[in-house]
Design a protein around this motif. Structure first.
Motif, PDB file in Angstrom:
ATOM      1  N   PRO A 288       0.799  -1.234   0.000  1.00  0.00           N
ATOM      2  CA  PRO A 288       0.000   0.000   0.000  1.00  0.00           C
ATOM      3  C   PRO A 288       0.832   1.285   0.000  1.00  0.00           C
ATOM      4  CG  PRO A 288      -0.174  -1.153   2.110  1.00  0.00           C
ATOM      5  CD  PRO A 288       0.556  -2.056   1.197  1.00  0.00           C
ATOM      6  N   HIS A 289       2.120   1.172   0.372  1.00  0.00           N
ATOM      7  CA  HIS A 289       2.939   2.386   0.393  1.00  0.00           C
ATOM      8  C   HIS A 289       3.671   2.615  -0.933  1.00  0.00           C
ATOM      9  CE1 HIS A 289       5.619  -0.920   1.468  1.00  0.00           C
ATOM     10  NE2 HIS A 289       6.576  -0.194   0.909  1.00  0.00           N
TER      11      HIS A 289
ATOM     12  N   PRO B 157      -2.839   4.739  -2.130  1.00  0.00           N
ATOM     13  CA  PRO B 157      -3.153   6.168  -2.323  1.00  0.00           C
ATOM     14  C   PRO B 157      -1.942   7.035  -2.666  1.00  0.00           C
ATOM     15  CG  PRO B 157      -3.128   5.627   0.013  1.00  0.00           C
ATOM     16  CD  PRO B 157      -2.979   4.338  -0.723  1.00  0.00           C
ATOM     17  N   ASN B 158      -0.724   6.541  -2.389  1.00  0.00           N
ATOM     18  CA  ASN B 158       0.440   7.384  -2.624  1.00  0.00           C
ATOM     19  C   ASN B 158       1.075   7.188  -3.998  1.00  0.00           C
ATOM     20  OD1 ASN B 158       0.032   8.477  -0.157  1.00  0.00           O
ATOM     21  ND2 ASN B 158       1.832   7.582   0.830  1.00  0.00           N
TER      22      ASN B 158
ATOM     23  N   ARG C  10      -2.148  11.849  -5.873  1.00  0.00           N
ATOM     24  CA  ARG C  10      -0.755  12.239  -6.138  1.00  0.00           C
ATOM     25  C   ARG C  10      -0.246  11.749  -7.491  1.00  0.00           C
ATOM     26  NH1 ARG C  10       2.108  11.455  -0.226  1.00  0.00           N
ATOM     27  NH2 ARG C  10       0.402  12.430   0.921  1.00  0.00           N
TER      28      ARG C  10
HETATM   29  C1  LIG Z   1       1.426   8.109   2.086  1.00  0.00           C
HETATM   30  O1  LIG Z   1       2.332   9.180   2.301  1.00  0.00           O
HETATM   31  C2  LIG Z   1       2.080   9.892   3.490  1.00  0.00           C
HETATM   32  C3  LIG Z   1       3.008  11.068   3.561  1.00  0.00           C
HETATM   33  O2  LIG Z   1       4.152  10.879   2.806  1.00  0.00           O
HETATM   34  C4  LIG Z   1       2.263   8.971   4.682  1.00  0.00           C
HETATM   35  O3  LIG Z   1       1.988   9.659   5.859  1.00  0.00           O
HETATM   36  C5  LIG Z   1       1.326   7.794   4.518  1.00  0.00           C
HETATM   37  O4  LIG Z   1       1.561   6.870   5.536  1.00  0.00           O
HETATM   38  C6  LIG Z   1       1.514   7.102   3.187  1.00  0.00           C
HETATM   39  N1  LIG Z   1       0.500   6.096   3.037  1.00  0.00           N
HETATM   40  C7  LIG Z   1       0.781   4.807   2.880  1.00  0.00           C
HETATM   41  C8  LIG Z   1      -0.360   3.909   2.705  1.00  0.00           C
HETATM   42  O5  LIG Z   1       1.933   4.393   2.865  1.00  0.00           O
END
Ligand SMILES: *[C@@H]1O[C@H](CO)[C@@H](O)[C@H](O)[C@H]1NC(C)=O
Ligand SMILES: *[C@@H]1O[C@H](CO)[C@@H](O)[C@H](O)[C@H]1NC(C)=O
Ligand SMILES: *[C@@H]1O[C@H](CO)[C@@H](O)[C@H](O)[C@H]1NC(C)=O
Ligand SMILES: *[C@@H]1O[C@H](CO)[C@@H](O)[C@H](O)[C@H]1NC(C)=O
Ligand SMILES: *[C@@H]1O[C@H](CO)[C@@H](O)[C@H](O)[C@H]1NC(C)=O
Ligand SMILES: *[C@@H]1O[C@H](CO)[C@@H](O)[C@H](O)[C@H]1NC(C)=O
Ligand SMILES: *[C@@H]1O[C@H](CO)[C@@H](O)[C@H](O)[C@H]1NC(C)=O
Ligand SMILES: *[C@@H]1O[C@H](CO)[C@@H](O)[C@H](O)[C@H]1NC(C)=O
Length: 547
Positions: A49-50, A73-74, A98
């Motif tokens: 997910p990141h 989402p990122n 984004r």
């Molecule tokens: C997406 O990015 C934001 C800020 O960079 C972070 O706080 C968040 O945890 C990230 N989301 C995921 C799902 O990794």
């Protein structure tokens, strides 16, 4: 001990994999995911997910459903390269606030509907190259306000809706090359006030509306090559004040309006290669003094007027090869003090003026290959101090006294010259010889009859009453080959371009006392002239009993 250690490493790897799961068929590197497994039948559900970047290469799934990447989402970059994608659900890339870079290249879809990409407000780079898109709906780029680069190369677009690019105020690069565009709506590009690069290469454009580039005041580079443009409206480039590079090669432009380039004060490269230009209008380049590279090769120019390049004081490369140029005015290159490369090959030049290259003190490369040159005038390279690459091959060089300048120039600079394939086309006895390898004394011109001391006929010998026709006599003498042997050297001289007969007449010395020869004799001569070189051996055999 050893097997235990191996086992432990395996445990660590397993732990690593468990803590950082990666979909089967993909490789995960920190926040980047690469999936290139042909057997991948759908977008994997377990993408980390990141993740920020995800790339699919040659995968076989055909569908991206509605909001397919909603759990990641990122994501900033999503790429599909040579995949089998055909179908997209509505808002397929929605929920990705984004997303900056979306690329779908090399898939076979021919239509796309507006609702697929309607929410991509953060997208700055959108690439749809080498698909089979035939049309785009007018509202396709709706809300893509942030877009800076749009790539639509290699599709089958034939027309574009007039308001297609309306939202793209920040677009800097637009690539529409290799489509089937026949016409452009006059106002199509009007919203693109930030555009810097516009590629329209390799389409089927035959004309351009007068105002089509009228609002592109930021444009730096314009590609119009590989179309079928016959004529350009005189004002079509008049607002492109910042244009630096203009590619017009491989069209069918037959003539240019004299003021066509007069607003292009920042132009540095202009390519007109492969058009149908027969002449250049006066003043064509008067307002483009910053031009560094200019190509006019593969046109039908027969000459270039004296002042044509008068304002091009920054020009460093000029290509005029593959035209039909038969002559050039003495001063045509006079103002090109910065010229480094000059290509004049594959034309019909028969002679060059001695001052033609006079001011070109920076010239390093000159091509004169494949012309009809037989000689170069004395002193022609005397001010070209930096010239070291000269192409001279493919000319009918006449290796006689007129070639002496070129010969000695080639010899003098042989240490720094290269690529010198210069062969004699004549005279016959030197044909095929390499010019710089010749012996200088071979570069002779035929000795004419008067140089041999031909005596004007004695007036006393005139027939009484008859008028001596000196001209006729002269013609007769010139058409005769003469040989003389002043100091043991034999010279065969002849003014005819070709001597086809050599008539040897034996005149026994007066007083030898016999009408016939009484002895055997043999004599050899080396005969050289324009006619050729020949070793002549005359053997005389006297036989008893014959007259
Ligand atoms: C997406 O990015 C934001 C800020 O960079 C972070 O706080 C968040 O945890 C990230 N989301 C995921 C799902 O990794
Ligand atoms: C293209 O249009 C056809 C029918 O109009 C449709 O079935 C197909 O899904 C469309 N393809 C895409 C990629 O939208
Ligand atoms: C996407 O666009 C649709 C309408 O096209 C809208 O209803 C929806 O709220 C948008 N979603 C986002 C995340 O902006
Ligand atoms: C060249 O472009 C600059 C901006 O980059 C502009 O200010 C200038 O007027 C242009 N020069 C000419 C001769 O048009
Ligand atoms: C171009 O060159 C000609 C002749 O050298 C000169 O008269 C004219 O002023 C120049 N034009 C510009 C715009 O520099
Ligand atoms: C150029 O020379 C070639 C070979 O002599 C000839 O075939 C051709 O017609 C000439 N072209 C022009 C335009 O004179
Ligand atoms: C070019 O040569 C001519 C002489 O032929 C000379 O008068 C002129 O000043 C030279 N021009 C430049 C730019 O060097
Ligand atoms: C000339 O040579 C021929 C044959 O070689 C010979 O028969 C003849 O006698 C010779 N004549 C003289 C005058 O020497």
């Amino acid at each position: 001990m050893l097997p235990g250690a191996w086992l432990c490493w395996a445990c660590l790897l397993l732990v690593a994999r468990l803590t950082q799961p990666c979909p089967v068929g993909c490789d995960c590197f920190d926040r980047e995911v690469f999936c290139s497994n042909e057997e991948l039948a759908a977008i994997p559900q377990d993408i980390p997910p990141h993740a920020t970047d995800i790339v699919f290469v040659e995968t076989s799934f055909t569908t991206v459903g509605a909001r397919a990447f909603g759990g990641i989402p990122n994501l900033t970059k999503v790429v599909f390269l040579n995949t089998k994608l055909r179908h997209f659900g509505p808002d397929a890339f929605g929920g990705l606030p984004r997303l900056e870079d979306l690329e779908i290249t090399g898939s076979g879809f021919s239509n796309l509907s507006t609702d697929i990409f309607s929410n991509l407000t953060s997208l700055s780079k959108f690439t749809l190259n080498f698909n089979t898109l035939e049309a785009l709906p007018e509202s396709f780029f709706c809300h893509m306000d942030a877009l800076e680069s749009l790539q639509l190369q290699g599709n089958r677009l034939q027309t574009l809706p007039g308001r297609l690019f309306q939202p793209l105020k920040h677009l800097k690069t637009l690539n529409l090359a290799q489509n089937l565009l026949v016409q452009l709506p006059e106002k199509l590009f009007n919203p693109l006030s930030s555009l810097q690069t516009l590629r329209l290469s390799d389409n089927a454009l035959s004309s351009l509306p007068q105002g089509v580039f009228g609002k592109l005041g930021s444009l730096r580079e314009l590609f119009l090559d590989g179309n079928s443009i016959k004529e350009l409206p005189s004002e079509v480039f008049s607002q492109l004040f910042r244009l630096e590079k203009l590619w017009l090669q491989q069209n069918t432009i037959g003539h240019l309006p004299p003021s066509i380039f007069s607003s292009l004060g920042n132009l540095t490269f202009l390519n007109l290669q492969g058009n149908a230009l027969r002449m250049l209008p006066a003043g064509l380049f008067a307002h483009t003094p910053g031009l560094v590279g200019l190509s006019l090769s593969y046109n039908q120019l027969e000459t270039v007027a004296e002042g044509a390049f008068a304002n091009l004081s920054s020009l460093s490369s000029l290509t005029l090869s593959h035209n039909a140029i038969t002559h050039l005015p003495a001063g045509v290159f006079r103002d090109l003090g910065e010229l480094i490369k000059l290509y004049l090959g594959s034309n019909n030049l028969t002679a060059l003026h001695p001052a033609l290259f006079q001011n070109l003190s920076k010239l390093e490369l000159l091509s004169l290959s494949r012309n009809l040159l037989t000689m170069l005038p004395e002193g022609i390279f005397d001010t070209n101090y930096n010239l070291f690459n000269v192409a001279l091959h493919g000319n009918p060089w006449q290796c006689d006294c007129h070639l002496a300048y070129l010969f000695s120039w080639l010899q003098q600079y042989s240490d720094r010259l290269f690529n010198i394939q210069t062969y004699c086309a004549g005279p016959a006895y030197l044909k095929g010889q390499v010019v710089p390898a010749l012996k200088e004394e071979l570069l002779v011109c035929p000795v004419t009859w008067d140089h041999l001391g031909f005596q004007a006929p004695n007036l006393e010998d005139r027939e009484p009453g008859g008028s001596w026709d000196l001209a006729a006599e002269e013609r007769a003498a010139r058409s005769r080959c003469t040989y003389s042997n002043p100091e043991g050297t034999v010279v065969l001289a002849c003014d005819e371009v070709q001597c086809r007969w050599l008539n040897v007449q034996l005149s026994p010395r007066q007083g030898s006392g016999s009408p016939g020869l009484m002895y055997n004799a043999s004599q050899e001569w080396d005969l050289k002239s324009r006619c050729g070189s020949v070793r002549l051996t005359v053997s005389i055999e006297a036989r008893a009993g014959e007259p």
